[in-house]
Enzyme design. Sequence first.
Site, mmCIF file in Angstrom:
data_model
loop_
_atom_site.group_PDB
_atom_site.id
_atom_site.type_symbol
_atom_site.label_atom_id
_atom_site.label_comp_id
_atom_site.label_asym_id
_atom_site.label_seq_id
_atom_site.Cartn_x
_atom_site.Cartn_y
_atom_site.Cartn_z
ATOM 1 N N LYS A 154 0.849 -1.191 0.000
ATOM 2 C CA LYS A 154 0.000 0.000 0.000
ATOM 3 C C LYS A 154 0.886 1.244 0.000
ATOM 4 O O LYS A 154 1.778 1.372 0.848
ATOM 5 C CB LYS A 154 -0.902 0.009 1.244
ATOM 6 C CG LYS A 154 -1.906 -1.127 1.289
ATOM 7 C CD LYS A 154 -3.051 -0.896 0.326
ATOM 8 C CE LYS A 154 -4.176 -1.911 0.541
ATOM 9 N NZ LYS A 154 -5.319 -1.640 -0.337
ATOM 10 N N LYS A 251 -14.510 -6.713 -6.072
ATOM 11 C CA LYS A 251 -14.718 -6.960 -4.639
ATOM 12 C C LYS A 251 -16.166 -7.440 -4.453
ATOM 13 O O LYS A 251 -17.101 -6.748 -4.864
ATOM 14 C CB LYS A 251 -14.490 -5.675 -3.829
ATOM 15 C CG LYS A 251 -13.086 -5.056 -3.983
ATOM 16 C CD LYS A 251 -12.069 -5.747 -3.093
ATOM 17 C CE LYS A 251 -10.674 -5.141 -3.230
ATOM 18 N NZ LYS A 251 -10.558 -3.766 -2.734
#
EC number: 5.1.1.-
Length: 337
Positions: A154, A251
């Site tokens: 990230k 997702k």
Amino acid sequence: MMQLHLKKYILPLKHTFRISRESHDFQDTLIVCLSLDGLTGYGEATSNPYYRITVESMTAEIEAIQNEIMNFEFTEPEIFHQFLVEKGLTNFAICALDLAAHDLYGKLLKKPLYKIWHTNIDSYPTSNYTIGIDTIENMAAKIQEMPWPIYKIKLGTKDDIAIIRELRKHTNAIFRIDANCAWTTEETILNAPLLKDMGVEFIEQPLPADDWEGMEKVMHKSVLPVIADESCIVETDVEKCGLHFSGINIKLTKCGGLTPALRMIKKGKEMGLKIMVGCMTESTVGISAIAQLLPQLDYVDMDGALLLSSDIADGVKIESDGNVIFPTLGGSGITLR
């Protein structure tokens, strides 16, 4: 008559999980239990501040139509999903119910979902393991603590390139970068060759979700493939992403479960896109559902349960080399602890 039970859990994380826009030490999650003929299917959806979803809001939505759900003549998950869409539930609430319906359906048929879908698990992609934003020292320590073949890093800091340069010293693993909408067009184009030289496979969602003009420039000039996440939420987004990204990250919570995800996978493949499915720090309940899709995917991010300090269910297990052990139980193979 179906029985419906809702359970709230607070999942503790091993480490503070930080991305470019938020950080947390716990993850609230809703588990849906659907029972029929002595069998129970389990589904999950986590809360999400970015999409303004809480366990309480999902619970209220589902309880408002609880009697209709219990009186629904359940035959196939797809028909149940259409009923839920018509009731106007949010995709997160629909996801939890849809996953439970699929798990129940497979258990009733005594078959794992991947077999019902006529796919086999001889070959499947390895899940990445996510390293959240932290000090460079802590990010390096996490890599050493959890040796893994692929890491998703990230980013979205002023030291992004320095972070990757340092992390590269500690592992030969494949790196994937997720900027969570934090970069500019120019930054992405400039960072791409530097990252490619350091063994980065692709960049996920570098720009804000609605910056389609910027993404078109990135697509033409980036030396690394770019995968859509926040820009690809529901089925109708797939076609638009095809013109601006190399692939899509689906997702389940955002699109509304396995039913629409299967259609998104099919559409994405028809368009020549790389297909990834990602998680939202779910327990083994949600991860086991994702795992049923593995034979259909190019990439997967299903490390949610690995990021927890304690889990609430048994199902699919991911070993330290990335190998997946599938349960023999039907559906997604879930048992709640």
